[in-house]
Design a protein around this motif. Structure first.
Motif, PDB file in Angstrom:
ATOM      1  N   ASP A 154       0.833  -1.188   0.000  1.00 19.39           N
ATOM      2  CA  ASP A 154       0.000   0.000   0.000  1.00 19.39           C
ATOM      3  C   ASP A 154       0.876   1.250   0.000  1.00 19.39           C
ATOM      4  N   ARG A 155       2.098   1.118  -0.514  1.00 17.89           N
ATOM      5  CA  ARG A 155       2.952   2.296  -0.634  1.00 17.89           C
ATOM      6  C   ARG A 155       2.354   3.267  -1.641  1.00 17.89           C
ATOM      7  N   THR A 156       2.612   4.536  -1.425  1.00 16.49           N
ATOM      8  CA  THR A 156       2.005   5.578  -2.249  1.00 16.49           C
ATOM      9  C   THR A 156       2.884   5.906  -3.454  1.00 16.49           C
ATOM     10  N   GLY A 184      12.698  15.282   3.122  1.00 13.27           N
ATOM     11  CA  GLY A 184      13.727  14.245   3.117  1.00 13.27           C
ATOM     12  C   GLY A 184      13.139  12.908   2.692  1.00 13.27           C
ATOM     13  N   GLY A 185      13.757  11.832   3.157  1.00 12.60           N
ATOM     14  CA  GLY A 185      13.233  10.482   2.927  1.00 12.60           C
ATOM     15  C   GLY A 185      13.179  10.086   1.464  1.00 12.60           C
ATOM     16  N   SER A 186      12.331   9.094   1.183  1.00 12.77           N
ATOM     17  CA  SER A 186      12.271   8.515  -0.154  1.00 12.77           C
ATOM     18  C   SER A 186      11.730   9.493  -1.195  1.00 12.77           C
ATOM     19  N   VAL A 187      10.965  10.507  -0.773  1.00 13.09           N
ATOM     20  CA  VAL A 187      10.499  11.509  -1.743  1.00 13.09           C
ATOM     21  C   VAL A 187      11.698  12.268  -2.292  1.00 13.09           C
ATOM     22  N   ARG A 188      12.603  12.662  -1.407  1.00  9.98           N
ATOM     23  CA  ARG A 188      13.782  13.418  -1.874  1.00  9.98           C
ATOM     24  C   ARG A 188      14.651  12.551  -2.773  1.00  9.98           C
ATOM     25  N   ARG A 189      14.652  11.257  -2.530  1.00 15.18           N
ATOM     26  CA  ARG A 189      15.434  10.366  -3.382  1.00 15.18           C
ATOM     27  C   ARG A 189      14.707  10.008  -4.673  1.00 15.18           C
ATOM     28  N   GLY A 190      13.458  10.473  -4.807  1.00 12.58           N
ATOM     29  CA  GLY A 190      12.702  10.245  -6.040  1.00 12.58           C
ATOM     30  C   GLY A 190      12.292   8.798  -6.248  1.00 12.58           C
ATOM     31  N   ILE A 194       6.341   5.478  -2.099  1.00 12.68           N
ATOM     32  CA  ILE A 194       6.733   6.146  -0.860  1.00 12.68           C
ATOM     33  C   ILE A 194       5.996   5.528   0.321  1.00 12.68           C
ATOM     34  N   GLY A 195       6.740   5.185   1.370  1.00 11.90           N
ATOM     35  CA  GLY A 195       6.114   4.654   2.578  1.00 11.90           C
ATOM     36  C   GLY A 195       5.497   5.764   3.408  1.00 11.90           C
ATOM     37  N   ASP A 196       6.302   6.747   3.800  1.00 13.06           N
ATOM     38  CA  ASP A 196       5.759   7.925   4.476  1.00 13.06           C
ATOM     39  C   ASP A 196       6.569   9.160   4.094  1.00 13.06           C
ATOM     40  N   LEU A 197       5.998  10.324   4.385  1.00  8.52           N
ATOM     41  CA  LEU A 197       6.653  11.588   4.051  1.00  8.52           C
ATOM     42  C   LEU A 197       7.509  12.024   5.236  1.00  8.52           C
ATOM     43  N   ASP A 198       8.660  12.608   4.951  1.00  5.22           N
ATOM     44  CA  ASP A 198       9.552  13.069   6.007  1.00  5.22           C
ATOM     45  C   ASP A 198       9.889  14.536   5.802  1.00  5.22           C
ATOM     46  N   LEU A 199       9.494  15.381   6.761  1.00  4.95           N
ATOM     47  CA  LEU A 199       9.801  16.806   6.671  1.00  4.95           C
ATOM     48  C   LEU A 199      10.774  17.190   7.768  1.00  4.95           C
ATOM     49  N   GLN A 259      20.712  15.005   5.943  1.00  2.00           N
ATOM     50  CA  GLN A 259      21.456  13.874   5.385  1.00  2.00           C
ATOM     51  C   GLN A 259      20.928  12.566   5.965  1.00  2.00           C
ATOM     52  N   TYR A 260      20.781  12.521   7.277  1.00  2.00           N
ATOM     53  CA  TYR A 260      20.355  11.290   7.947  1.00  2.00           C
ATOM     54  C   TYR A 260      18.959  10.874   7.486  1.00  2.00           C
ATOM     55  N   PHE A 261      18.027  11.814   7.494  1.00  2.00           N
ATOM     56  CA  PHE A 261      16.634  11.464   7.203  1.00  2.00           C
ATOM     57  C   PHE A 261      16.319  11.432   5.705  1.00  2.00           C
ATOM     58  N   THR A 262      17.310  11.712   4.882  1.00  2.84           N
ATOM     59  CA  THR A 262      17.114  11.485   3.455  1.00  2.84           C
ATOM     60  C   THR A 262      17.392  10.019   3.135  1.00  2.84           C
ATOM     61  N   GLY A 263      18.310   9.437   3.868  1.00  2.00           N
ATOM     62  CA  GLY A 263      18.627   8.031   3.616  1.00  2.00           C
ATOM     63  C   GLY A 263      19.384   7.856   2.318  1.00  2.00           C
ATOM     64  N   SER A 264      19.327   6.691   1.675  1.00  2.00           N
ATOM     65  CA  SER A 264      18.662   5.529   2.254  1.00  2.00           C
ATOM     66  C   SER A 264      19.449   5.016   3.455  1.00  2.00           C
ATOM     67  N   LYS A 265      18.830   4.147   4.173  1.00  2.00           N
ATOM     68  CA  LYS A 265      19.483   3.530   5.311  1.00  2.00           C
ATOM     69  C   LYS A 265      20.812   2.903   4.874  1.00  2.00           C
ATOM     70  N   GLU A 266      20.793   2.205   3.738  1.00  2.00           N
ATOM     71  CA  GLU A 266      21.983   1.509   3.242  1.00  2.00           C
ATOM     72  C   GLU A 266      23.104   2.505   2.912  1.00  2.00           C
ATOM     73  N   LEU A 271      28.140   5.564   4.683  1.00  3.87           N
ATOM     74  CA  LEU A 271      28.746   6.865   5.000  1.00  3.87           C
ATOM     75  C   LEU A 271      29.281   6.861   6.431  1.00  3.87           C
ATOM     76  N   ARG A 272      28.502   6.261   7.321  1.00  5.16           N
ATOM     77  CA  ARG A 272      28.953   6.191   8.712  1.00  5.16           C
ATOM     78  C   ARG A 272      30.233   5.357   8.807  1.00  5.16           C
ATOM     79  N   GLY A 273      30.314   4.315   8.000  1.00  6.32           N
ATOM     80  CA  GLY A 273      31.515   3.484   7.954  1.00  6.32           C
ATOM     81  C   GLY A 273      32.738   4.299   7.561  1.00  6.32           C
TER      82      GLY A 273
HETATM   83  P1  DGT Z   1       9.878   4.988   2.889  1.00  7.29           P
HETATM   84  O1  DGT Z   1       9.308   5.961   3.844  1.00  7.29           O
HETATM   85  O2  DGT Z   1       9.643   3.577   3.266  1.00  7.29           O
HETATM   86  O3  DGT Z   1       9.466   5.253   1.492  1.00  7.29           O
HETATM   87  O4  DGT Z   1      11.484   5.148   2.885  1.00  7.29           O
HETATM   88  P2  DGT Z   1      12.396   6.212   3.621  1.00  7.29           P
HETATM   89  O5  DGT Z   1      13.749   6.047   3.047  1.00  7.29           O
HETATM   90  O6  DGT Z   1      11.784   7.556   3.560  1.00  7.29           O
HETATM   91  O7  DGT Z   1      12.473   5.642   5.092  1.00  7.29           O
HETATM   92  P3  DGT Z   1      11.945   6.187   6.503  1.00  7.29           P
HETATM   93  O8  DGT Z   1      10.812   7.131   6.368  1.00  7.29           O
HETATM   94  O9  DGT Z   1      11.716   4.975   7.332  1.00  7.29           O
HETATM   95  O10 DGT Z   1      13.199   6.926   7.113  1.00  7.29           O
HETATM   96  C1  DGT Z   1      13.712   8.086   6.514  1.00  7.29           C
HETATM   97  C2  DGT Z   1      15.203   8.019   6.509  1.00  7.29           C
HETATM   98  O11 DGT Z   1      15.689   8.047   7.852  1.00  7.29           O
HETATM   99  C3  DGT Z   1      15.785   6.747   5.956  1.00  7.29           C
HETATM  100  O12 DGT Z   1      15.909   6.789   4.545  1.00  7.29           O
HETATM  101  C4  DGT Z   1      17.115   6.679   6.622  1.00  7.29           C
HETATM  102  C5  DGT Z   1      16.842   7.256   7.955  1.00  7.29           C
HETATM  103  N1  DGT Z   1      16.617   6.183   8.935  1.00  7.29           N
HETATM  104  C6  DGT Z   1      15.446   5.846   9.497  1.00  7.29           C
HETATM  105  N2  DGT Z   1      15.611   4.823  10.343  1.00  7.29           N
HETATM  106  C7  DGT Z   1      16.909   4.523  10.310  1.00  7.29           C
HETATM  107  C8  DGT Z   1      17.731   3.543  10.976  1.00  7.29           C
HETATM  108  O13 DGT Z   1      17.260   2.749  11.780  1.00  7.29           O
HETATM  109  N3  DGT Z   1      19.055   3.539  10.662  1.00  7.29           N
HETATM  110  C9  DGT Z   1      19.591   4.410   9.775  1.00  7.29           C
HETATM  111  N4  DGT Z   1      20.890   4.368   9.486  1.00  7.29           N
HETATM  112  N5  DGT Z   1      18.867   5.322   9.146  1.00  7.29           N
HETATM  113  C10 DGT Z   1      17.548   5.375   9.409  1.00  7.29           C
END
Ligand code: DGT
Ligand code: CA
Ligand code: CA
Ligand code: ZN
Length: 577
Positions: A154-156, A184-190, A194-199, A259-266, A271-273
């Motif tokens: 149910d991602r948007t 930030g988040g996946s919207v900024r990464r295009g 999208i799971g959720d919006l991050d401002l 930077q942190y909340f733009t991700g991706s987590k991977e 980068l932290r490494g």
């Molecule tokens: P989404 O919402 O599923 O489309 O994808 P994202 O990338 O927006 O993920 P989201 O909303 O869970 O978190 C936003 C960003 O915050 C994510 O891309 C990276 C960072 N972040 C969130 N949780 C963690 C975590 O546990 N570890 C690390 N390294 N970064 C995190």
């Protein structure tokens, strides 16, 4: 805008009527109204305000009353009655590819299926296959469709999420004490979904900002409301919903948080490494050497300090972006690089306006050229042009081009690739066009070898310029065709055929990973909107985001070329005719 929820409501009424066995005429009349509402260029509330509802095509007295009721209360009695008469889980079955209202009604009446769970059971125990009128093929298709529906979440889709994120960001920018807002988040990464919006908001007054966030008019429900973070549920344009998170950070940490909340987590883990290797720590507050903050106010400063390129958000997926050469970043395609749009429809087939209006809209966007590519004769459901009509269309577009000196109008068509791999128009017509988009619109479930061969042979035709929406997928709605993508990419390079990135947010086809493969193989691509209305031309940014996710440079995009160079590129393949 009320049009999309209202359209969805009328579609649902039509579905429910069909499930309950209503006659086709009445069902279709609701579908027609839904379509007409969708194609309105004005908000239905404005139409109603000036008393124009009854004048809309297909809208009689009783439908007009329903529209008025919707605008007053958000509901329609008939819809409520129908919902009460049909089991709650039943409309969900319609989302499964292959399950139309008729089939849903059939399994409901014959097998007592009232939900997706029930359907799974009767497929597993074989009762579904034994049902009268269910062919082996359609049983297989529905079983596969069910599997696809489970996987597609149910991602948007990006096209619903991004404008909404911008709307919320804009609202937050108006809040007192907020100095800066970024998405930030996946919207900024295009990302395509999208799971959720991050401002992120820069402010020293967290509680006040969070309170303002949870009081936005868009809020449906509040999930959390703290001193530095708020989470809400907002309504999507299509009536669905999505979560939005807002975090408040001080100026000194804004870049680190972004930077942190733009991700991706991977990407962040990598980068932290890199920071750890230098004996530093990196978190959402900044880059630290022991206790001392050495970067964090702005994002670029963090990458710089770490000695890696400042990777654009769309590339932050841990797909090798830290080893990228500077050249890739310098030439990464942007919306400003786009000089024209090479795939669009007009009223001649299933578009909503004429070619002159499209050209005008393209001029307003600052484009140098467009191609008008209406559907070919076999696409009957899309009002495809017969040979006769196509010849007249060619003549009409040539004349129009002469009159229009601000935008070059290329004569084109979107020619069906038929089930056997031949094209829907003879070469005489294709040769008379400046540009040909060839696409698959039928028999999309052929097995891999056959459907791949079919597309490959169409690409051999010297008049085929662009392979349109190559995989045919619809995000969350239809799985891609079972194509051998590497073979298609190889053939594209070999035959001088362009691969499309269809920018419609329902498609984004090719997807980012395939774009990357095509780019690595040095294939030429085009980024087109496949517009059916002027407003859809603005979808270009979704295709560009997808291209950037595939590391595409402006040099490998046909419609980033000036007109003359683009024409030369097209002519090269045609020389083989
Ligand atoms: P989404 O919402 O599923 O489309 O994808 P994202 O990338 O927006 O993920 P989201 O909303 O869970 O978190 C936003 C960003 O915050 C994510 O891309 C990276 C960072 N972040 C969130 N949780 C963690 C975590 O546990 N570890 C690390 N390294 N970064 C995190
Ligand atoms: Ca997110
Ligand atoms: Ca989030
Ligand atoms: Zn198409």
């Amino acid at each position: 805008m009320h049009n999309e929820p209202l359209e969805a409501l009328f579609e649902e009424i039509a579905d429910l009527l069909e499930i309950t066995g209503e006659d086709a005429f009445r069902v279709n009349s609701y579908r027609r109204v839904a379509r007409n509402i969708k194609n309105l260029t004005e908000d239905i509330a404005e139409v109603a305000a000036r008393g124009g509802v009854a004048d809309l095509p297909g809208v009689g007295k009783s439908t007009a009353a329903k529209i008025e009721q919707f605008l007053k209360s958000g509901k329609i009695d008939l819809h409520e009655e129908l919902k009460a008469a049909v089991p709650r889980g039943l409309p969900d079955l319609l989302k499964i590819p292959g399950m139309g209202p008729k089939k849903v009604a059939h399994v409901w009446k014959e097998l007592g299926v009232e939900s997706v769970e029930d359907l799974k059971k009767v497929i597993a125990d074989g009762r579904f296959a034994k049902l009268k009128g269910m062919g082996e093929k359609s049983v297989k298709q529905i079983a596969e469709g069910l599997e696809f529906a489970e996987k597609s979440s149910d991602r948007t889709p990006l096209g619903l999420a991004w404008p909404l994120a911008e709307e919320l960001a804009e609202a937050m920018r108006r809040v007192k004490s907020v100095r800066r807002v970024e998405i930030g988040g996946s919207v900024r990464r295009g990302c395509e979904t999208i799971g959720d919006l991050d401002l992120l908001c820069e402010s020293d007054n967290g509680p006040a900002v969070v309170e303002a966030f949870t009081k936005l008019p868009q809020v449906r429900r509040i999930l959390a409301s703290g001193d530095t973070k708020g989470s809400i549920i907002v309504e999507r344009r299509d009536g669905g919903e999505i979560q939005a998170d807002c975090r408040v950070v001080p100026k000194a940490s804004f870049g680190a948080a972004l930077q942190y909340f733009t991700g991706s987590k991977e990407h962040n883990v990598r980068l932290r490494g890199i920071a750890v290797k230098k004996k530093w720590t990196l978190n959402e507050w900044g880059l630290f050497d022991g206790e001392k903050q050495i970067a964090g106010a702005d994002e670029a400063g963090i990458y710089k300090k770490l000695g890696v390129p400042c990777v654009p958000p769309e590339m932050r997926e841990d797909r090798g972006e830290f080893d990228v050469e500077g050249d890739v970043l310098d030439h990464l395609i942007t919306v400003e690089d786009i000089r024209g749009d090479l795939h669009m429809h007009t009223r001649a087939s299933d578009g909503t306006v004429d070619a002159a209006t499209m050209a005008q809209a393209a001029r307003d966007l600052g484009y140098e050229y467009i191609a008008i590519t209406d559907h070919s004769r076999s696409s009957a459901q899309a009002n495809g042009l017969s040979l006769d009509r196509m010849w007249r269309q060619i003549e009409h577009l040539r004349k129009l081009n002469e009159k229009h000196d601000s935008v070059a109008i290329l004569v084109g068509c979107e020619c069906d690739i038929l089930a056997d791999g031949t094209l829907d128009y003879p070469d005489t017509i294709l040769a008379a066009c400046d540009i040909v988009v060839a696409s698959v619109h039928s028999a999309m479930r052929q097995e891999k070898g056959r459907i791949t061969q079919r597309v490959l042979s169409a690409m051999e035709n010297p008049f085929v310029t662009i392979l349109g929406h190559p995989t045919g997928r619809l995000i969350n709605r239809r799985a891609p065709m079972d194509l051998d993508i590497p073979a298609i990419i190889t053939k594209a390079v070999e035959t001088h055929t362009v691969l499309e990135i269809n920018s419609s947010w329902q498609r984004l086809d090719l997807c980012d990973r395939y774009v990357r493969m095509a780019r690595d193989a040095r294939a030429m691509m085009s980024i087109d909107t496949d517009s059916h209305a002027t407003a859809q031309l603005a979808q270009m940014k979704y295709g560009v985001a997808t291209a950037r996710r595939g590391w595409l440079s402006a040099r490998s995009v046909l419609n980033a070329m000036p007109l003359a160079a683009m024409r030369r590129w097209i002519a090269k393949k045609r020389k083989n005719a």
